[in-house]
Motif scaffolding. Structure first.
Motif, PDB file in Angstrom:
ATOM      1  N   GLY A 165      35.381 -69.334  69.257  1.00  0.00           N
ATOM      2  CA  GLY A 165      35.810 -68.015  69.708  1.00  0.00           C
ATOM      3  C   GLY A 165      34.845 -66.924  69.275  1.00  0.00           C
ATOM      4  O   GLY A 165      34.544 -66.008  70.046  1.00  0.00           O
ATOM      5  N   LEU A 166      34.351 -67.024  68.048  1.00  0.00           N
ATOM      6  CA  LEU A 166      33.370 -66.048  67.581  1.00  0.00           C
ATOM      7  C   LEU A 166      32.109 -66.088  68.444  1.00  0.00           C
ATOM      8  O   LEU A 166      31.539 -65.054  68.789  1.00  0.00           O
ATOM      9  N   ARG A 167      31.681 -67.285  68.798  1.00  0.00           N
ATOM     10  CA  ARG A 167      30.493 -67.426  69.647  1.00  0.00           C
ATOM     11  C   ARG A 167      30.726 -66.789  71.012  1.00  0.00           C
ATOM     12  O   ARG A 167      29.886 -66.075  71.536  1.00  0.00           O
TER      13      ARG A 167
ATOM     14  N   GLY B 101      23.405 -56.434  73.159  1.00  0.00           N
ATOM     15  CA  GLY B 101      22.345 -56.602  72.177  1.00  0.00           C
ATOM     16  C   GLY B 101      22.343 -57.947  71.465  1.00  0.00           C
ATOM     17  O   GLY B 101      21.448 -58.239  70.676  1.00  0.00           O
ATOM     18  N   MET B 102      23.331 -58.780  71.719  1.00  0.00           N
ATOM     19  CA  MET B 102      23.426 -60.091  71.076  1.00  0.00           C
ATOM     20  C   MET B 102      22.933 -61.143  72.062  1.00  0.00           C
ATOM     21  O   MET B 102      23.402 -61.203  73.190  1.00  0.00           O
ATOM     22  N   ASP B 103      21.985 -61.961  71.652  1.00  0.00           N
ATOM     23  CA  ASP B 103      21.493 -63.003  72.551  1.00  0.00           C
ATOM     24  C   ASP B 103      22.104 -64.358  72.178  1.00  0.00           C
ATOM     25  O   ASP B 103      22.841 -64.486  71.212  1.00  0.00           O
ATOM     26  N   GLU B 104      21.788 -65.352  72.979  1.00  0.00           N
ATOM     27  CA  GLU B 104      22.351 -66.698  72.791  1.00  0.00           C
ATOM     28  C   GLU B 104      22.006 -67.272  71.415  1.00  0.00           C
ATOM     29  O   GLU B 104      22.848 -67.887  70.765  1.00  0.00           O
ATOM     30  N   ALA B 105      20.787 -67.056  70.949  1.00  0.00           N
ATOM     31  CA  ALA B 105      20.378 -67.579  69.634  1.00  0.00           C
ATOM     32  C   ALA B 105      21.207 -66.953  68.515  1.00  0.00           C
ATOM     33  O   ALA B 105      21.627 -67.644  67.588  1.00  0.00           O
TER      34      ALA B 105
ATOM     35  N   ALA C 108      24.238 -65.704  68.835  1.00  0.00           N
ATOM     36  CA  ALA C 108      25.600 -66.224  68.981  1.00  0.00           C
ATOM     37  C   ALA C 108      25.704 -67.630  68.396  1.00  0.00           C
ATOM     38  O   ALA C 108      26.683 -67.967  67.729  1.00  0.00           O
ATOM     39  N   GLU C 109      24.697 -68.459  68.625  1.00  0.00           N
ATOM     40  CA  GLU C 109      24.692 -69.809  68.051  1.00  0.00           C
ATOM     41  C   GLU C 109      24.621 -69.762  66.529  1.00  0.00           C
ATOM     42  O   GLU C 109      25.276 -70.556  65.852  1.00  0.00           O
ATOM     43  N   ALA C 110      23.863 -68.815  65.980  1.00  0.00           N
ATOM     44  CA  ALA C 110      23.771 -68.676  64.522  1.00  0.00           C
ATOM     45  C   ALA C 110      25.117 -68.261  63.936  1.00  0.00           C
ATOM     46  O   ALA C 110      25.521 -68.757  62.873  1.00  0.00           O
ATOM     47  N   ILE C 111      25.832 -67.387  64.625  1.00  0.00           N
ATOM     48  CA  ILE C 111      27.167 -66.972  64.170  1.00  0.00           C
ATOM     49  C   ILE C 111      28.114 -68.165  64.175  1.00  0.00           C
ATOM     50  O   ILE C 111      28.849 -68.396  63.223  1.00  0.00           O
ATOM     51  N   GLU C 112      28.089 -68.945  65.261  1.00  0.00           N
ATOM     52  CA  GLU C 112      28.958 -70.122  65.328  1.00  0.00           C
ATOM     53  C   GLU C 112      28.603 -71.126  64.234  1.00  0.00           C
ATOM     54  O   GLU C 112      29.485 -71.690  63.586  1.00  0.00           O
ATOM     55  N   PHE C 113      27.320 -71.352  63.987  1.00  0.00           N
ATOM     56  CA  PHE C 113      26.876 -72.289  62.952  1.00  0.00           C
ATOM     57  C   PHE C 113      27.401 -71.865  61.579  1.00  0.00           C
ATOM     58  O   PHE C 113      27.955 -72.681  60.836  1.00  0.00           O
ATOM     59  N   GLU C 114      27.238 -70.597  61.246  1.00  0.00           N
ATOM     60  CA  GLU C 114      27.722 -70.100  59.950  1.00  0.00           C
ATOM     61  C   GLU C 114      29.244 -70.184  59.866  1.00  0.00           C
ATOM     62  O   GLU C 114      29.802 -70.538  58.826  1.00  0.00           O
ATOM     63  N   ALA C 115      29.921 -69.880  60.965  1.00  0.00           N
ATOM     64  CA  ALA C 115      31.383 -69.956  60.977  1.00  0.00           C
ATOM     65  C   ALA C 115      31.866 -71.383  60.747  1.00  0.00           C
ATOM     66  O   ALA C 115      32.855 -71.607  60.051  1.00  0.00           O
ATOM     67  N   ARG C 116      31.164 -72.362  61.293  1.00  0.00           N
ATOM     68  CA  ARG C 116      31.556 -73.756  61.061  1.00  0.00           C
ATOM     69  C   ARG C 116      31.448 -74.128  59.581  1.00  0.00           C
ATOM     70  O   ARG C 116      32.231 -74.917  59.070  1.00  0.00           O
TER      71      ARG C 116
END
Length: 113
Positions: A65-67, A75-79, A81-89
């Protein structure tokens, strides 16, 4: 950090990871409310006012959901968003425990009435 309130008694041992994703912030709790959670960036993360609970963080969302939110943020790109999801996991088990603790605290109060 979180106070040992009945709402959140099972959620944490005083410190917890929670998910924040917002543009607006609660800068002060309502008059008479008790602040239950806070951080260095946000002085009011959760508060209790009588039987009502207010939370600024997002106990209802997980890494995916965060991703999804991140990719729709200007201003947020795919990379990013993926970093946010990775840290959230990495912290998801702890963050999910906060959400479960809040729900369990709510249920305990409702059952007690």
């Amino acid at each position: 950090a979180m106070a040992g309130d009945g709402w959140a008694a099972g959620a944490t041992g005083g410190r917890a990871w929670v998910y924040e994703f917002h543009n607006d912030a609660v800068s002060a709790a309502p008059p008479g409310a008790e602040v239950l959670a806070w951080s260095g960036a946000y002085p009011v993360q959760a508060f209790r006012a009588g039987s009502a609970l207010g939370v600024q963080f997002h106990p209802e969302v997980g890494p995916e959901g965060l991703r999804r939110w991140a990719v729709t943020t200007p201003g947020m790109d795919e990379a990013a968003a993926e970093a946010i999801e990775f840290e959230a996991r990495r912290v998801d088990e702890t963050a999910a425990a906060v959400g479960r603790g809040l729900v369990e605290g709510l249920l305990a109060q409702v059952r007690g009435r």
